[in-house]
Write an enzyme that holds these catalytic residues in place. Structure first.
Site, PDB file in Angstrom:
ATOM      1  CE1 TYR A 143      -3.403  52.188   0.541  1.00 33.55           C
ATOM      2  CE2 TYR A 143      -4.533  50.565  -0.815  1.00 33.55           C
ATOM      3  CZ  TYR A 143      -4.459  51.315   0.332  1.00 33.55           C
ATOM      4  OH  TYR A 143      -5.445  51.193   1.277  1.00 33.55           O
ATOM      5  CE  LYS A 190       2.498  61.902  12.134  1.00 37.19           C
ATOM      6  NZ  LYS A 190       1.762  62.180  13.373  1.00 37.19           N
ATOM      7  CG  ASP A 223      -1.528  62.814  14.518  1.00 39.49           C
ATOM      8  OD1 ASP A 223      -1.703  63.743  13.698  1.00 39.49           O
ATOM      9  OD2 ASP A 223      -0.543  62.757  15.279  1.00 39.49           O
ATOM     10  CG  ASP A 247      -8.181  52.154   2.942  1.00 36.98           C
ATOM     11  OD1 ASP A 247      -9.312  51.880   2.516  1.00 36.98           O
ATOM     12  OD2 ASP A 247      -7.490  51.352   3.616  1.00 36.98           O
ATOM     13  CG  ASP A 251     -13.394  51.541   6.272  1.00 38.71           C
ATOM     14  OD1 ASP A 251     -13.620  51.849   5.083  1.00 38.71           O
ATOM     15  OD2 ASP A 251     -13.303  50.355   6.655  1.00 38.71           O
TER      16      ASP A 251
END
Ligand code: NAD
Ligand code: IPM
Ligand code: MN
Length: 371
Positions: A143, A190, A223, A247, A251
């Site tokens: 970001y 990751k 993942d 983020d 959700d």
């Protein structure tokens, strides 16, 4: 003891002003009952600020937020600023505010309410009892890394970069929170592909060995974590992760709760704090009085908890639990018995104002009328 707090209120765009109005009603209810004084300083942010000043985060807003004890934010974003070629966008205001306040840890709790189990698309047996929290890094990573275009705009890049100290400071808070909860931290990264994720692993492992070896620490690639959040969410306690992964996973976590309109958040740093729902400006619902205000109301609960007003925070959570249990819900959760956004705010304000705890008189279960 009575408290006085100055709160910078940034309603923002879309449903932001509607849900924040309900959050303030609830804070006022808490203030009246417990004798605290909350002073609100309203400021502009997002598309609303661009429309009025040309900037998504005007200087006056920054000054008000820096001077306040806490910031309460609705949501930002408007489809009229979604054209990818625009250079001024509402989202820049929120990102700049987070960076300016230095609020590097974003805490996003996810919990399943028993009464809502049937409303989640997931099987009840998977969702029942789920209660975890996401510690999302908020002022670094992709970001805020170098970004740009080259070759006449045909090549674009966003660099994901982290310093070890940026990882360590949020990891400390995640381990501390785990000790207060089920003593389990899962680092989501990751590291099989990304160098920055390998720095996360190294830094978190080192800190764990040095100071938190009593906390159970495990690791998941993002993942796999996204899959397990749906197939086995009960396994999670504290999820520690970077800005972008947090983020996305939060959700996804809202599916467990039943609606994105239920998830609150607290963002904290060394000097400042900000409270906001996880959801965005939900433009399709703006001005219709149908949005779920619970995410904003529970964000106020997190604000109260942050300032050590435990009984007050409990009153807010209990009022929300009561509404869930009695099916006093907005239409995202139950179109058959929908309360409007402002009706739900009124109910929760009335509940937190009750001296004797929750008084069920005057509320008809599963009905849209408040008698
Ligand atoms: P969104 O979170 O606004 O809405 C996604 C969906 O979630 C909605 O269609 C709705 O079904 C549901 N939802 C969200 N909030 C709800 C509520 N309070 N009650 C009931 N249902 C709710 O995400 P989006 O549509 O991808 O983005 C819209 C705008 O919001 C964009 O401009 C985006 O940049 C912005 N955004 C802002 C924030 C923020 O202010 N922190 C967060 C996310 C998105
Ligand atoms: C959030 C939002 C923001 C983010 C956007 C609007 C900048 O999605 O708060 O979750 O990506 O952090
Ligand atoms: Mn988001």
């Amino acid at each position: 003891m009575e408290k006085e707090l100055t709160i910078a209120v940034l309603p923002g765009d879309g449903i932001g002003p509607e849900v924040i109005e309900q959050a303030i009603k609830v804070l006022d209810g808490v203030g009246d009952r417990f004798g605290h004084k909350f002073t609100y300083i309203k400021s502009l942010i997002g598309a609303d600020a661009i429309d009025k000043t040309g900037q998504p985060l005007p200087d006056e807003t920054i000054e008000n937020c820096l001077a306040a004890d806490a910031v309460l934010l609705g949501s930002i974003g408007d489809p009229k600023y979604s054209d990818p070629t625009l250079s001024i966008r509402p989202e820049q205001g929120l990102l700049a505010l987070r960076k300016t306040l230095g609020i590097f840890t974003n805490i996003r709790p996810v919990k399943a309410y028993d009464r809502l189990l049937g409303l989640s698309p997931l099987k009840d047996s998977l969702v029942k009892g789920v209660d975890f929290t996401i510690f999302r890094e908020l002022t670094g990573g992709i970001y805020f890394g170098e970004a740009g275009r080259k070759e006449e705009g045909r090549f674009a890049y966003d660099i994901c970069s982290y310093y070890d100290h940026e990882i360590e400071r949020i990891a400390v808070l995640a381990f501390e929170e785990a000790r207060r909860r089920k003593n389990n931290v899962c680092l989501v990264d990751k590291a099989n592909v990304l160098e920055s994720s390998r720095l996360w692993r190294e830094t978190v492992q080192k800190l764990h060995a040095q100071s938190y070896s009593d906390v159970k620490l495990d690791f998941l690639y993002v993942d796999n974590a996204a899959m397990q959040m749906i197939t086995n969410p009960i396994r999670f306690d504290v999820i520690l992760t970077s800005n972008l992964f947090g983020d996305i996973l939060s959700d996804e976590g809202s599916v467990i709760a039943g609606s994105l309109g239920l998830l609150p958040s607290a963002s904290i740093g060394d000097k400042h704090c900000l409270f906001e729902p996880v959801h965005g400006s939900y433009p399709e619902a703006a001005g219709k009085d149908i949005a779920n205000p619970i995410a904003s109301i529970l964000s106020v609960g997190m604000l109260l908890e942050y300032f050590n007003m435990k009984e007050e925070a409990n009153a807010v959570r209990q009022a929300v639990d009561y509404c869930m249990a009695k099916s006093i819900l907005t239409e995202d959760l139950n179109p058959d018995v929908d309360y409007t956004c402002s009706q739900l705010g009124d109910v929760i304000q009335a509940l937190v104002s009750e001296e004797e705890g929750i008084n069920t008189k005057g509320l008809k279960e599963g009905s849209s009328s408040i008698i």
